[in-house]
Design a protein around this motif. Structure first.
Motif, PDB file in Angstrom:
ATOM      1  N   ASP A 130       0.833  -1.195   0.000  1.00 49.68           N
ATOM      2  CA  ASP A 130       0.000   0.000   0.000  1.00 49.68           C
ATOM      3  C   ASP A 130       0.874   1.254   0.000  1.00 49.68           C
ATOM      4  N   ASP A 131       0.247   2.430   0.072  1.00 47.20           N
ATOM      5  CA  ASP A 131       0.984   3.691   0.011  1.00 47.20           C
ATOM      6  C   ASP A 131       1.982   3.865   1.156  1.00 47.20           C
ATOM      7  N   PRO A 132       1.609   3.597   2.420  1.00 50.15           N
ATOM      8  CA  PRO A 132       2.596   3.733   3.509  1.00 50.15           C
ATOM      9  C   PRO A 132       3.812   2.827   3.320  1.00 50.15           C
ATOM     10  N   SER A 133       3.578   1.609   2.811  1.00 46.40           N
ATOM     11  CA  SER A 133       4.694   0.697   2.576  1.00 46.40           C
ATOM     12  C   SER A 133       5.619   1.245   1.497  1.00 46.40           C
ATOM     13  N   PHE A 134       5.030   1.846   0.454  1.00 45.29           N
ATOM     14  CA  PHE A 134       5.848   2.457  -0.596  1.00 45.29           C
ATOM     15  C   PHE A 134       6.666   3.617  -0.033  1.00 45.29           C
ATOM     16  N   GLU A 135       6.052   4.469   0.786  1.00 44.74           N
ATOM     17  CA  GLU A 135       6.775   5.590   1.399  1.00 44.74           C
ATOM     18  C   GLU A 135       7.930   5.082   2.259  1.00 44.74           C
ATOM     19  N   ASN A 136       7.695   4.009   3.012  1.00 46.61           N
ATOM     20  CA  ASN A 136       8.759   3.445   3.848  1.00 46.61           C
ATOM     21  C   ASN A 136       9.904   2.904   3.005  1.00 46.61           C
ATOM     22  N   ALA A 137       9.563   2.319   1.853  1.00 42.89           N
ATOM     23  CA  ALA A 137      10.601   1.800   0.963  1.00 42.89           C
ATOM     24  C   ALA A 137      11.462   2.930   0.420  1.00 42.89           C
ATOM     25  N   VAL A 138      10.825   4.026   0.006  1.00 53.08           N
ATOM     26  CA  VAL A 138      11.568   5.188  -0.484  1.00 53.08           C
ATOM     27  C   VAL A 138      12.440   5.755   0.619  1.00 53.08           C
ATOM     28  N   LYS A 139      11.864   5.880   1.810  1.00 52.01           N
ATOM     29  CA  LYS A 139      12.616   6.418   2.950  1.00 52.01           C
ATOM     30  C   LYS A 139      13.838   5.545   3.248  1.00 52.01           C
ATOM     31  N   TYR A 140      13.657   4.240   3.158  1.00 51.01           N
ATOM     32  CA  TYR A 140      14.773   3.321   3.407  1.00 51.01           C
ATOM     33  C   TYR A 140      15.890   3.531   2.392  1.00 51.01           C
ATOM     34  N   LEU A 141      15.533   3.664   1.122  1.00 54.65           N
ATOM     35  CA  LEU A 141      16.548   3.857   0.088  1.00 54.65           C
ATOM     36  C   LEU A 141      17.315   5.152   0.302  1.00 54.65           C
ATOM     37  N   VAL A 142      16.607   6.194   0.722  1.00 53.51           N
ATOM     38  CA  VAL A 142      17.229   7.503   0.872  1.00 53.51           C
ATOM     39  C   VAL A 142      18.086   7.573   2.125  1.00 53.51           C
ATOM     40  N   LYS A 143      17.645   6.933   3.209  1.00 53.55           N
ATOM     41  CA  LYS A 143      18.298   7.124   4.502  1.00 53.55           C
ATOM     42  C   LYS A 143      19.337   6.062   4.846  1.00 53.55           C
ATOM     43  N   GLU A 144      19.118   4.825   4.408  1.00 56.61           N
ATOM     44  CA  GLU A 144      19.996   3.735   4.818  1.00 56.61           C
ATOM     45  C   GLU A 144      21.140   3.535   3.824  1.00 56.61           C
ATOM     46  N   LYS A 145      22.250   3.031   4.342  1.00 51.23           N
ATOM     47  CA  LYS A 145      23.409   2.782   3.490  1.00 51.23           C
ATOM     48  C   LYS A 145      23.131   1.634   2.530  1.00 51.23           C
ATOM     49  N   ASN A 146      23.528   1.825   1.286  1.00 46.42           N
ATOM     50  CA  ASN A 146      23.499   0.736   0.315  1.00 46.42           C
ATOM     51  C   ASN A 146      24.582   1.027  -0.718  1.00 46.42           C
ATOM     52  N   PRO A 147      25.086   0.014  -1.414  1.00 44.13           N
ATOM     53  CA  PRO A 147      26.225   0.205  -2.325  1.00 44.13           C
ATOM     54  C   PRO A 147      25.972   1.236  -3.425  1.00 44.13           C
ATOM     55  N   LEU A 148      24.755   1.298  -3.949  1.00 45.51           N
ATOM     56  CA  LEU A 148      24.469   2.236  -5.026  1.00 45.51           C
ATOM     57  C   LEU A 148      24.597   3.678  -4.552  1.00 45.51           C
ATOM     58  N   ILE A 149      23.958   4.013  -3.444  1.00 48.57           N
ATOM     59  CA  ILE A 149      24.004   5.388  -2.930  1.00 48.57           C
ATOM     60  C   ILE A 149      25.413   5.741  -2.472  1.00 48.57           C
ATOM     61  N   GLU A 150      26.087   4.805  -1.832  1.00 45.43           N
ATOM     62  CA  GLU A 150      27.467   5.068  -1.403  1.00 45.43           C
ATOM     63  C   GLU A 150      28.362   5.374  -2.597  1.00 45.43           C
ATOM     64  N   SER A 151      28.153   4.657  -3.705  1.00 44.69           N
ATOM     65  CA  SER A 151      28.940   4.904  -4.905  1.00 44.69           C
ATOM     66  C   SER A 151      28.692   6.310  -5.441  1.00 44.69           C
ATOM     67  N   LEU A 152      27.429   6.752  -5.443  1.00 43.18           N
ATOM     68  CA  LEU A 152      27.112   8.107  -5.906  1.00 43.18           C
ATOM     69  C   LEU A 152      27.792   9.157  -5.044  1.00 43.18           C
ATOM     70  N   ILE A 153      27.696   8.989  -3.740  1.00 42.66           N
ATOM     71  CA  ILE A 153      28.304   9.964  -2.822  1.00 42.66           C
ATOM     72  C   ILE A 153      29.814   9.999  -3.005  1.00 42.66           C
ATOM     73  N   ASN A 154      30.423   8.848  -3.197  1.00 43.74           N
ATOM     74  CA  ASN A 154      31.872   8.814  -3.424  1.00 43.74           C
ATOM     75  C   ASN A 154      32.263   9.615  -4.660  1.00 43.74           C
ATOM     76  N   LYS A 155      31.450   9.523  -5.707  1.00 44.87           N
ATOM     77  CA  LYS A 155      31.741  10.293  -6.925  1.00 44.87           C
ATOM     78  C   LYS A 155      31.663  11.791  -6.655  1.00 44.87           C
ATOM     79  N   LEU A 156      30.688  12.209  -5.853  1.00 43.00           N
ATOM     80  CA  LEU A 156      30.562  13.625  -5.510  1.00 43.00           C
ATOM     81  C   LEU A 156      31.767  14.104  -4.706  1.00 43.00           C
ATOM     82  N   GLU A 157      32.203  13.287  -3.778  1.00 42.64           N
ATOM     83  CA  GLU A 157      33.331  13.677  -2.930  1.00 42.64           C
ATOM     84  C   GLU A 157      34.642  13.741  -3.704  1.00 42.64           C
ATOM     85  N   ASP A 158      34.737  12.966  -4.788  1.00 39.88           N
ATOM     86  CA  ASP A 158      35.981  12.895  -5.548  1.00 39.88           C
ATOM     87  C   ASP A 158      36.062  13.892  -6.706  1.00 39.88           C
TER      88      ASP A 158
END
Length: 375
Positions: A130-158
């Motif tokens: 449902d909608d709350p579950s989708f919002e939680n999934a988005v929040k998890y992707l944005v807030k929690e560490k994962n290899p894809l997001i870490e890779s993006l941040i590393n590119k910004l820092e470099d």
């Protein structure tokens, strides 16, 4: 097919291996050999060349003169996502609204395969679609560490030039034409930060945009008094599980005038959205999400959409350009509220006129309630 080429590109054994493959290809008419070599990684063959050679010997030509572009669009469209969800629903009978959920997933990911998969995995793990579950999934992707997001941040820092480009794109609302010959733009495309849309570059998807906004805000939050005030104020804005956006704007005006009112030289027009997001982020952090409507992100106005426990709040931020322009802005947000099927919205104006009258007022525009805040 050779995977993880980026991590191996500065290894001499790997370079010798590529040289050996090239040798085999050159004598392909004399003895049987392979038909193609696929190097899988983030960098294309020209960028890989720059990583391989010492700094003094950087070249832009390909290590092989037979390299060809991979032009297949790997992203999913709404129909693709709906097809996958339909197969899942046939097996699990969750009762999900497939058309609605497919569109939501696409709106936030732009069909980026890994993000689509990660959202679905999070919702599957929660057992709810449902909608709350989708919002939680988005929040998890944005807030929690994962290899894809870490890779993006590393590119910004470099890459400072890449960092500057994205900052101007997001916070200053600048427009950039897509160019196949601009190295910074091509790096942003290659790493997946931006895409070519109607001849201009735009952030690739909402999730990446929120991650980048959060990264920029986090890097300056420790030195920002407006962030500190938002952190201290956050509990008073939650009433019966919902945000009191009107009170948030009221307190933001007060803190803004206390901090910057006596020091106007320290404030630039393009800082408005940054300061509001700095104030808002600790208030919704951990529970809500926000994103910027791409079609309205420019130097004059921008719309912030906040998702908090199943409810949306639309806040239009704009620079004061006079009464006529302000009236037009009121009509625009009313139209936007109609599009989102909402009855109430918020208008935050940054007014640099010495004779301005800061404060709050509520008006009715085309049957919609608009709360206006002026700083």
């Amino acid at each position: 097919m050779i995977d993880e080429v980026d991590s191996a590109s500065n290894n001499q054994v790997f370079l010798d291996f590529l040289s050996q493959l090239r040798g085999y290809y050159l004598i392909r008419n004399k003895r049987p050999t392979f038909q193609s070599v696929i190097l899988a990684g983030v960098h294309d063959i020209r960028n890989l060349r720059q990583k391989i050679r010492p700094d003094a010997e950087h070249k832009h030509n390909s290590p092989w003169n037979i390299a060809s572009a991979f032009e297949i669009d790997m992203s999913f469209n709404v129909h693709d996502i709906a097809g996958m969800l339909t197969e899942y629903e046939n097996d699990h009978h969750t009762g999900m609204d497939i058309p609605k959920l497919s569109q939501l997933i696409y709106d936030y990911t732009s069909g980026y395969p890994v993000l689509v998969s990660m959202i679905c995995k999070c919702m599957d793990k929660s057992g709810s679609w449902d909608d709350p579950s989708f919002e939680n999934a988005v929040k998890y992707l944005v807030k929690e560490k994962n290899p894809l997001i870490e890779s993006l941040i590393n590119k910004l820092e470099d890459d400072q030039q890449l960092c500057n480009l994205l900052y101007r794109l997001l916070f200053q609302g600048e427009k950039y034409l897509f160019s196949a010959y601009d190295a910074t733009i091509q790096s942003a495309v290659m790493y997946g930060f931006v895409k070519n849309q109607d001849g201009c570059i735009v952030i690739a998807n909402r999730i990446f945009e929120t991650v980048i906004y959060d990264w920029f805000i986090s890097s300056i939050s420790t030195d920002s008094p407006i962030f500190s005030e938002g952190f201290k104020d956050k509990n008073q804005f939650i009433q019966d599980g919902q945000l009191n956006m009107e009170k948030i704007l009221e307190k933001f005006i007060r803190h803004f005038n206390d901090i910057y009112g006596s020091q106007p030289d320290k404030f630039k027009e393009e800082d408005g959205r940054k300061l509001f997001l700095l104030y808002l982020r600790p208030i919704i952090n951990g529970t809500g999400n926000y994103y910027i409507e791409a079609q309205t992100r420019d130097q004059k106005r921008t719309d912030v959409i906040v998702d908090y426990l199943g409810k949306q709040y639309i806040v239009e931020l704009k620079i004061w350009r006079g009464e006529e322009y302000n009236t037009e802005g009121e009509k625009q947000i009313a139209e936007y509220l109609d599009y989102y099927h909402l009855d109430e919205g918020y208008l935050l104006s940054f007014n640099f006129n010495k004779n301005k009258q800061p404060g709050m007022k509520t008006i009715q525009v085309n049957g919609k309630t608009v709360v206006e805040a002026v700083v």
